[in-house]
Design an enzyme around this catalytic site. Sequence first.
Site, short mmCIF file in Angstrom:
data_model
loop_
_atom_site.label_atom_id
_atom_site.label_comp_id
_atom_site.label_asym_id
_atom_site.label_seq_id
_atom_site.Cartn_x
_atom_site.Cartn_y
_atom_site.Cartn_z
N LYS A 39 6.25 13.62 78.58
CA LYS A 39 6.31 13.93 77.14
C LYS A 39 5.35 13.06 76.34
CE LYS A 39 9.45 11.97 74.44
NZ LYS A 39 9.04 11.27 73.22
N ASN A 40 5.38 11.76 76.59
CA ASN A 40 4.59 10.85 75.76
C ASN A 40 3.10 10.88 76.06
OD1 ASN A 40 6.83 10.23 74.34
ND2 ASN A 40 7.26 8.33 75.41
N CYS A 133 12.85 5.63 61.93
CA CYS A 133 13.77 6.55 62.59
C CYS A 133 14.96 5.75 63.08
CB CYS A 133 13.08 7.30 63.72
SG CYS A 133 12.91 6.32 65.20
N ARG A 138 9.56 1.21 62.44
CA ARG A 138 8.36 1.81 63.07
C ARG A 138 7.20 1.98 62.09
NH1 ARG A 138 10.27 6.08 67.40
NH2 ARG A 138 8.30 5.47 68.31
N ASP A 326 12.35 2.54 76.97
CA ASP A 326 12.85 3.92 77.08
C ASP A 326 13.82 4.10 78.25
OD1 ASP A 326 9.69 5.47 76.06
OD2 ASP A 326 11.20 4.34 74.96
N ARG A 418 14.62 17.17 72.71
CA ARG A 418 13.30 16.72 72.32
C ARG A 418 12.52 16.14 73.49
NH1 ARG A 418 13.79 12.43 69.97
NH2 ARG A 418 11.55 12.38 70.20
C1 EPZ Z 1 5.68 5.01 72.03
O1 EPZ Z 1 6.09 4.88 70.67
C2 EPZ Z 1 6.61 6.06 72.65
N1 EPZ Z 1 6.50 7.29 71.91
C3 EPZ Z 1 8.05 5.56 72.58
O2 EPZ Z 1 8.87 6.50 73.28
C4 EPZ Z 1 8.15 4.23 73.31
O3 EPZ Z 1 9.45 3.72 73.16
C5 EPZ Z 1 7.15 3.22 72.70
O4 EPZ Z 1 5.82 3.77 72.75
C6 EPZ Z 1 7.15 1.90 73.45
O5 EPZ Z 1 6.89 2.09 74.79
C7 EPZ Z 1 5.45 8.11 72.16
O6 EPZ Z 1 4.55 7.84 72.93
C8 EPZ Z 1 5.41 9.40 71.42
P1 EPZ Z 1 4.74 1.26 69.70
P2 EPZ Z 1 5.18 4.09 69.62
O7 EPZ Z 1 3.69 1.53 68.70
O8 EPZ Z 1 3.76 4.34 69.92
C9 EPZ Z 1 5.90 -1.86 66.27
C10 EPZ Z 1 10.76 7.84 73.70
O9 EPZ Z 1 11.97 7.56 73.86
N2 EPZ Z 1 4.70 -1.38 65.56
O10 EPZ Z 1 4.33 0.63 70.99
O11 EPZ Z 1 5.67 4.39 68.27
C11 EPZ Z 1 7.00 -0.79 66.30
O12 EPZ Z 1 7.75 -0.78 65.13
C12 EPZ Z 1 9.95 7.15 72.59
O13 EPZ Z 1 10.16 8.66 74.39
C13 EPZ Z 1 4.32 -2.00 64.38
O14 EPZ Z 1 4.95 -2.96 63.92
O15 EPZ Z 1 5.57 2.58 70.01
C14 EPZ Z 1 7.82 -1.21 67.51
O16 EPZ Z 1 8.74 -2.15 67.16
C15 EPZ Z 1 10.77 6.30 71.69
N3 EPZ Z 1 3.23 -1.53 63.72
C16 EPZ Z 1 6.75 -1.77 68.44
O17 EPZ Z 1 5.61 -2.07 67.64
C17 EPZ Z 1 2.49 -0.45 64.21
O18 EPZ Z 1 1.50 -0.05 63.57
C18 EPZ Z 1 6.34 -0.81 69.56
O19 EPZ Z 1 5.87 0.37 68.99
C19 EPZ Z 1 2.89 0.16 65.40
C20 EPZ Z 1 4.01 -0.31 66.07
#
Ligand code: EPZ
Length: 458
Positions: A39-40, A133, A138, A326, A418
Amino acid sequence: MTTSHGLPNAHTLSDADASVLQIWGKHPLKGHVKISGAKNSALTIIAAALLCPEDCRIRNVPNLVDVKRMGQILAALGVKIEHHGDVLDINASTISHSKAPYELVSQLRASFFIIGPLLARLGVARIPLPGGCTIGARPVDLHVRGLQAMGADVQIEHGIVHAYVTGSQRRLKGAKIYLDYPSVGATETIMMAATLAEGETTIENAAQEPEVVDLANFCRAMGARIRGAGTNTITIAGVPRLHSTDYTINPDRIEAGTFLVAGAITHSEISLSPVVPEHLTAVIAKLQETGAQIVTEAPDRLCIIPGDTIKATDIETLPYPGFPTDMQAQFMALLTLSEGNSLITETVFENRMRHVAELNRMGADIRIKGNHALIRGVSMLSGAPVIATDLRASAALVLAGLAANGKTVIQCLHHLDRGYEQLEVKLLSLGAVLERVPAGADAGSAGLTSYSVLSEKD
Ligand code: EPZ
């Protein structure tokens, strides 16, 4: 029912929530399960197809609500997109809009990933801010700062992110970018934007997740010049134009991990393929600590042999190659039935323990303190009416239901739909006893109070 672009209609929130999943626990599972495409990876690779003015064929695309929504967003931008089973044909030679519709974007956080490709192709992008969310605030500040470093002017007004590139070419410029946190999304946004930029971009402290590598391989298949994906330093030499490609997405490591835990929690021997075993190193290591054996039956096929008992262990979620956030909820369900006490620490998202209350409803003994959960193992779980609060929490409740005495009834199935393709069909083929029925048809769950349906957008 399909849209005018041949895409099946994404379920509305109410469709899935008009039904509940009933699970009768304590039935051993047996056999082999096929793992779907990731998915991701699919969500970002579909967005990356916007970078290419020619035909792109993407294979092994999972049939999921989120994927359908991403397809509808591209269609709303004027992109030609056709869905044939697990194959997507995309032609973004014409992109007639630079603004993504709020009603679609608001349902899918990952839609923010189109900002990089749109800015790189058109020099302008207007994307609604994804907002928080159920699992955390996020923010997208790291995405925005990366694009600004490449010369984009980015303003956030009225909940919309307006990004545009000045100058006659309206072309982004290569830059050295250090990420304060190895964010998956920010790494992917910057990497996609940099493929068509002028000059070279370096991303330091980049995310190393397999989905980042899958995306880089897709872009390279279109002619992008990317080095170092999968390490903490990625270098992208911009090119003027990309070309058509035919690309197959990796199998889903989180779906695979979920089925491995299904084997461990039901004390069942299950085989699964296709998988990339290296993508599951941390998950396999923790399963072995709980007493299970993981056998590599073939380069892309694993088998779990359960232990007699489930041993307690501690887990801390971290960016890849650390233990994946995850998989946190699924392991929490497993450790509720362990012999001993386990400690789970969630370091990636600040609000990703909402499954605890529901597992405790099933007789688990879990205490939360900040981002730590102390799990005191119990000898059994009992079936109960529970509410899914996000995608991986819903998977944890399904796993707990498979191991519990009696019937579990899970509400808010839109979360599950989803991210898991045909989960019920796959579990039924392994011998699970479960059924999705219209809400209310599950007599005996009168105790259910209808929570307000909190939407999670990924
Ligand atoms: C991706 O989300 C995945 N989603 C998530 O999977 C997964 O949990 C996550 O990576 C971590 O592995 C998709 O790929 C669609 P991050 P993403 O940016 O890209 C903070 C699932 O269950 N952050 O690595 O949104 C953020 O708030 C989903 O399939 C900032 O502060 O994750 C979080 O605490 C859920 N500023 C941390 O970094 C930013 O600009 C990690 O977020 C971006 C992120």
